[in-house]
Write a protein that holds these residues in place. Structure first.
Motif, PDB file in Angstrom:
ATOM      1  N   ILE A  56       0.868  -1.180   0.000  1.00  0.00           N
ATOM      2  CA  ILE A  56       0.000   0.000   0.000  1.00  0.00           C
ATOM      3  C   ILE A  56       0.909   1.235   0.000  1.00  0.00           C
ATOM      4  CG2 ILE A  56      -1.912   1.195   1.143  1.00  0.00           C
ATOM      5  CD1 ILE A  56      -2.433  -1.574   2.572  1.00  0.00           C
ATOM      6  N   HIS A  57       0.737   2.060  -1.020  1.00  0.00           N
ATOM      7  CA  HIS A  57       1.570   3.262  -1.158  1.00  0.00           C
ATOM      8  C   HIS A  57       0.686   4.408  -1.652  1.00  0.00           C
ATOM      9  CE1 HIS A  57       4.810   5.613  -3.516  1.00  0.00           C
ATOM     10  NE2 HIS A  57       4.880   5.943  -2.253  1.00  0.00           N
ATOM     11  N   ASN A  58       0.730   5.524  -0.958  1.00  0.00           N
ATOM     12  CA  ASN A  58      -0.129   6.678  -1.284  1.00  0.00           C
ATOM     13  C   ASN A  58      -1.604   6.278  -1.342  1.00  0.00           C
ATOM     14  OD1 ASN A  58       2.057   8.405  -1.497  1.00  0.00           O
ATOM     15  ND2 ASN A  58       2.276   8.111  -3.706  1.00  0.00           N
ATOM     16  N   GLU A  70       8.767  -4.768  -8.938  1.00  0.00           N
ATOM     17  CA  GLU A  70       9.113  -3.856 -10.034  1.00  0.00           C
ATOM     18  C   GLU A  70       8.612  -2.432  -9.728  1.00  0.00           C
ATOM     19  OE1 GLU A  70       9.725  -4.066 -14.790  1.00  0.00           O
ATOM     20  OE2 GLU A  70       9.017  -5.809 -13.711  1.00  0.00           O
ATOM     21  N   TYR A  71       7.455  -2.337  -9.107  1.00  0.00           N
ATOM     22  CA  TYR A  71       6.925  -1.022  -8.703  1.00  0.00           C
ATOM     23  C   TYR A  71       7.882  -0.346  -7.715  1.00  0.00           C
ATOM     24  CZ  TYR A  71       3.889   2.520  -6.617  1.00  0.00           C
ATOM     25  OH  TYR A  71       3.367   3.703  -6.154  1.00  0.00           O
ATOM     26  N   ILE A  72       8.350  -1.104  -6.741  1.00  0.00           N
ATOM     27  CA  ILE A  72       9.295  -0.571  -5.752  1.00  0.00           C
ATOM     28  C   ILE A  72      10.559  -0.090  -6.459  1.00  0.00           C
ATOM     29  CG2 ILE A  72      10.851  -1.259  -3.849  1.00  0.00           C
ATOM     30  CD1 ILE A  72       8.591  -3.096  -2.826  1.00  0.00           C
TER      31      ILE A  72
ATOM     32  N   GLU B  84       3.224   6.218 -18.374  1.00  0.00           N
ATOM     33  CA  GLU B  84       4.387   6.760 -17.646  1.00  0.00           C
ATOM     34  C   GLU B  84       4.117   6.726 -16.137  1.00  0.00           C
ATOM     35  OE1 GLU B  84       6.778   9.826 -18.851  1.00  0.00           O
ATOM     36  OE2 GLU B  84       7.068   8.577 -20.631  1.00  0.00           O
ATOM     37  N   ASP B  85       2.837   6.723 -15.775  1.00  0.00           N
ATOM     38  CA  ASP B  85       2.445   6.712 -14.367  1.00  0.00           C
ATOM     39  C   ASP B  85       2.809   5.356 -13.743  1.00  0.00           C
ATOM     40  OD1 ASP B  85       0.338   7.992 -12.255  1.00  0.00           O
ATOM     41  OD2 ASP B  85       0.152   5.804 -12.355  1.00  0.00           O
ATOM     42  N   LEU B  86       3.566   5.369 -12.660  1.00  0.00           N
ATOM     43  CA  LEU B  86       4.113   4.122 -12.106  1.00  0.00           C
ATOM     44  C   LEU B  86       3.027   3.188 -11.559  1.00  0.00           C
ATOM     45  CD1 LEU B  86       7.350   5.454 -10.360  1.00  0.00           C
ATOM     46  CD2 LEU B  86       7.062   4.591 -12.684  1.00  0.00           C
ATOM     47  N   TYR B  87       1.985   3.784 -10.982  1.00  0.00           N
ATOM     48  CA  TYR B  87       0.890   2.950 -10.479  1.00  0.00           C
ATOM     49  C   TYR B  87       0.141   2.287 -11.649  1.00  0.00           C
ATOM     50  CZ  TYR B  87      -3.478   1.537  -8.313  1.00  0.00           C
ATOM     51  OH  TYR B  87      -4.556   0.809  -7.906  1.00  0.00           O
ATOM     52  N   ALA B  92      -1.214  -2.376 -15.055  1.00  0.00           N
ATOM     53  CA  ALA B  92      -1.204  -3.022 -16.373  1.00  0.00           C
ATOM     54  C   ALA B  92      -0.487  -4.370 -16.288  1.00  0.00           C
ATOM     55  CB  ALA B  92      -0.537  -2.119 -17.403  1.00  0.00           C
ATOM     56  N   ARG B  93       0.651  -4.390 -15.576  1.00  0.00           N
ATOM     57  CA  ARG B  93       1.372  -5.667 -15.429  1.00  0.00           C
ATOM     58  C   ARG B  93       0.518  -6.672 -14.669  1.00  0.00           C
ATOM     59  NH1 ARG B  93       6.148  -2.166 -13.717  1.00  0.00           N
ATOM     60  NH2 ARG B  93       7.317  -1.874 -15.644  1.00  0.00           N
ATOM     61  N   PHE B  94      -0.200  -6.191 -13.651  1.00  0.00           N
ATOM     62  CA  PHE B  94      -1.057  -7.093 -12.877  1.00  0.00           C
ATOM     63  C   PHE B  94      -2.143  -7.699 -13.767  1.00  0.00           C
ATOM     64  CE2 PHE B  94      -5.088  -7.803 -10.765  1.00  0.00           C
ATOM     65  CZ  PHE B  94      -4.733  -8.806  -9.887  1.00  0.00           C
TER      66      PHE B  94
END
Lengths: 224, 224
Positions: A56-58, A70-72, B84-87, B92-94
């Motif tokens: 959980i982030h933001n 990969e997100y990290i 470009e948005d990391l979330y 998308a990968r999920f």
């Protein structure tokens, strides 16, 4: 608000997202879930799989441990886990997936879940898969080279769980003579400072897997 | 030397790596492999899985279709597939992984491979998984928003194969009343210029899956 991870100790895929934020020095809180008694926050945050790990982030949640990893890596760029080289990045993703899809499955089926012919076939597969990993380590201390990278964290469960499996099933899986580089990597990885400090209690893990193994054997005997 | 992709038409995961380079305008050559008669180049290039699809770029090979898709997106940045948005990237990968792991498996088991209780259970799972995709499309024409993105290409097999499955097994899987947005997306996606021009011949696909389905039924009957 710190970044929060929901994990369970007995999950093979969870520790990677405990280790990664610590390697990067992120302010991070780990919540250990009890899967036999899922918390409302788990069901709320992950309605698709109802599974951990979750990051959980933001206020937003990310699921699937490799996606989280990969997100990290993309969000906190310090001490990067993936190489800048695009081919190396693709290879790291491939081997991480290979570990999750092929190595986990063949070891579980070969040494834990299956019986008879299926067991034997999976054991052969498992040895073949471990040999691929052994070959990947030629000329390297770690999969990431000189420091822990994406593939090291993704395969970290091997260093952690193999000795537990071996104790529970009473068989040697990663033999030092057969897999010298992989055996060396397991020691090297588990002795690294951050990894060592965030290792689940081995005795509790052995007890949990013993119970699981006994239940599997009993279920197989009952269905005969 | 152009980028080369080794694929087979009947592979659910192959078309994404035929479409992606064309969307990006990369000079690209597709080689269609015959899996019943694996070529020496396939065995040479992919000794781990001996499987397609494979991408060959600068003499190096990349395997695993989602890994390839991400490599293509990172290497040729024009018309990017991931946000470009990391979330958004993580999401998308999920969903791409969800499609490959959950949707493919439940549809194959529910409508193709399993019998009896297992079949019924997998069919229920498949409907639940399709409902998640339906919900993802609320307020959107495509998974990528206004243009084709990573998840659209990853789920492209649905648009392509569902009608084949439906014809072969004689059952409706993606019903327009139950899944109106998903049905609309399937039309929208398959009518897009590059997708439409790189669609495998439907009649040959139906014949192949018919043969596969008949063999599965015969094997199930023989094992009773």
């Amino acid at each position: 608000m710190p970044v929060v991870g929901l994990v369970v100790h007995e999950c093979l895929f969870a520790l990677r997202i405990v280790w990664a934020p610590k390697i990067k020095g992120i302010e991070y809180e780990t919540i250990f879930e009890d899967l036999s008694n899922k918390s409302p926050s788990l069901l709320h945050y992950n309605p698709v799989h109802k599974k951990v790990p979750i990051l959980i982030h933001n206020g937003k949640l990310i699921v699937e441990s490799l996606v989280i990893l990969e997100y990290i890596d993309e969000t906190w760029k310090e001490t990067s886990l993936l190489s800048e080289d695009l081919y190396e990045r693709a290879m790291a993703r491939f081997w991480a997936k290979f570990g999750d899809d092929k190595v986990v499955t063949s070891i579980f089926q070969g040494f834990f879940l299956k019986e008879g012919k299926e067991k034997k076939k999976a054991m052969v597969e498992a040895m073949k898969h471990l040999q691929f990993l052994e070959d990947k380590l030629k000329g390297k201390r770690l999969f990431g080279g000189e420091r822990i990278g994406f593939v090291d964290l993704a395969l970290g469960w091997l260093a952690n769980f193999i000795s537990i499996f071996e104790e529970v099933v009473g068989l040697k899986i990663v033999d030092e003579d057969k897999f010298p580089l992989l055996s060396e990597w397991m020691k090297e990885f588990s002795d690294s400072p951050i990894i060592k400090d965030n290792w689940p209690p081995q005795d509790k893990m052995i007890a949990k897997f013993h119970a699981l193994y006994d239940a599997t054997i009993a279920a197989a005997a009952a269905s005969k």
